[in-house]
Design an enzyme around this catalytic site. Sequence first.
Site, PDB file in Angstrom:
ATOM      1  N   ASP A  24       0.816  -1.221   0.000  1.00  0.00           N
ATOM      2  CA  ASP A  24       0.000   0.000   0.000  1.00  0.00           C
ATOM      3  C   ASP A  24       0.847   1.267   0.000  1.00  0.00           C
ATOM      4  OD1 ASP A  24      -2.424  -1.581   0.315  1.00  0.00           O
ATOM      5  OD2 ASP A  24      -1.853  -1.819   2.413  1.00  0.00           O
ATOM      6  N   LYS A  27       2.657   2.240  -5.021  1.00  0.00           N
ATOM      7  CA  LYS A  27       3.406   1.748  -6.187  1.00  0.00           C
ATOM      8  C   LYS A  27       2.627   1.954  -7.473  1.00  0.00           C
ATOM      9  CE  LYS A  27       3.641  -2.334  -4.438  1.00  0.00           C
ATOM     10  NZ  LYS A  27       3.006  -1.998  -3.145  1.00  0.00           N
ATOM     11  N   GLY A  51      -3.837  -4.120  -4.901  1.00  0.00           N
ATOM     12  CA  GLY A  51      -4.843  -3.099  -5.157  1.00  0.00           C
ATOM     13  C   GLY A  51      -4.154  -1.791  -5.474  1.00  0.00           C
ATOM     14  N   HIS A  52      -3.908  -1.548  -6.755  1.00  0.00           N
ATOM     15  CA  HIS A  52      -3.184  -0.348  -7.165  1.00  0.00           C
ATOM     16  C   HIS A  52      -4.178   0.724  -7.605  1.00  0.00           C
ATOM     17  CE1 HIS A  52       0.839  -2.659  -7.922  1.00  0.00           C
ATOM     18  NE2 HIS A  52       0.390  -2.736  -6.689  1.00  0.00           N
ATOM     19  N   GLN A 234       2.571  -5.764  -3.376  1.00  0.00           N
ATOM     20  CA  GLN A 234       2.883  -5.887  -1.951  1.00  0.00           C
ATOM     21  C   GLN A 234       4.185  -5.130  -1.623  1.00  0.00           C
ATOM     22  OE1 GLN A 234       1.802  -9.237  -3.525  1.00  0.00           O
ATOM     23  NE2 GLN A 234      -0.091  -8.131  -3.196  1.00  0.00           N
TER      24      GLN A 234
END
Length: 436
Positions: A24, A27, A51-52, A234
Amino acid sequence: MKTRSERHLLNDTTLAVVGCQWGDEGKGKISDFLAGQVDVVVRYNGGPNAGHTIVVENETFKLHHLPCGVLYPGKINILGNGMVLDALTLEDELAGLKRRGIIVQKLFISDRAHLILPYHRRQDSLEEEKRGSAKIGTTLRGIGPAYQDKIARRGIRAGELRDAQRLKEKIAAFLSEKNELFARYYSAETMTMPEIEEGYLPAAYRLLPYIADTALLLAGHLERGEKVLFEGAQGAMLDIDYGTYPYVTSSGTMTGSVCSGAGIPPGKVGTILGVGKAYTTRVGAGPFPTEIEGKTAEYIRERGREFGTTTGRPRRIGWLDGVALRQACRLNGVQHLALTLFDVLGGVGSIKIATAYRCRDGSVTEHFPADQHILEEITPIYREFAGWDEDISRCGNINDLPRAALDYIKGVEETAGAPVSLLSVGPRRDQTIWRL
């Protein structure tokens, strides 16, 4: 036209973007910011647990499988062999983009990437329930069980979709084993083959046009001197080996995983850009030495919108853990740092960076312990910095920042042992400052 800073950071043929905390870190935003200057964007680890979040002209996109290059017309996007893929989730992701006018055409899926089957999701949920108060805090998307089966040599690879009959025979055999596990160990309902044949396989077969030998494709792009960005998922502190084990993800998150997860030799990994927040967050259970609670934590959580993109869970908040960041930079070989959510710290008051830990026996260490029990008993030793009240979200140049903000950046560099070359002061692409 590229700025001098862009040319410097993108000087090598390849650029690896890696997380330096517990995920988180932003990235997705940083990868998206840089993706416009490359030809190919590659995801090489993880799966739909990523989750980007990316903001483009006030539109927000949340990507789970797909590389950020899908938001740029004409970019080549690759899902590497180190990933695990849920066909249903991936199909939904592609359909969601199509509804918003984005047609993903140049997408390639490694024929060696493993598939997340419905029984993996079931197993993930049952395992977490069985752990009780010792839950890992997984996303319940079947990631861990899929990687378990990969290592145990009973996984299903994307390339096997080409032979439907053989695929069904393999799944039926593996399902029999899973059902025995569900019934005997978990006392849970079993699954049937028709559930998978009717509810999952049609979506999986629709991925066939995208499946290719992506390592071979990448080799061709690199031979032609095309620019490639490797987008990590991650973060270093969730790495299966160097993270806060067992509260980690199930794949390698370090720079080394670029090679094994995308299919390139070590010598082809060029510039390494580490990404870290200006503070620290964590989702789920596990040691978190610099965690804080109360009004300051709530202030940061609300300003930083610190709720999981994949799970929606509120993230735990802490001061910047310089010990963890320093280890991540060292292990990843980070040459440049991108410091994200910097604007969130405005108005917090004084700000802290943990530079060392005091152990229970009174000793002091500047290194991150492997033992989770030691981590649970340490006390961070902080270096304190003056805060700032100015709104820096509109700053377009490093010289526009207040003196206190510049002092904090210098403190991050001194602690991490790497230069801060990119600074994010908001979610949009244009809220990014070069500092090279």
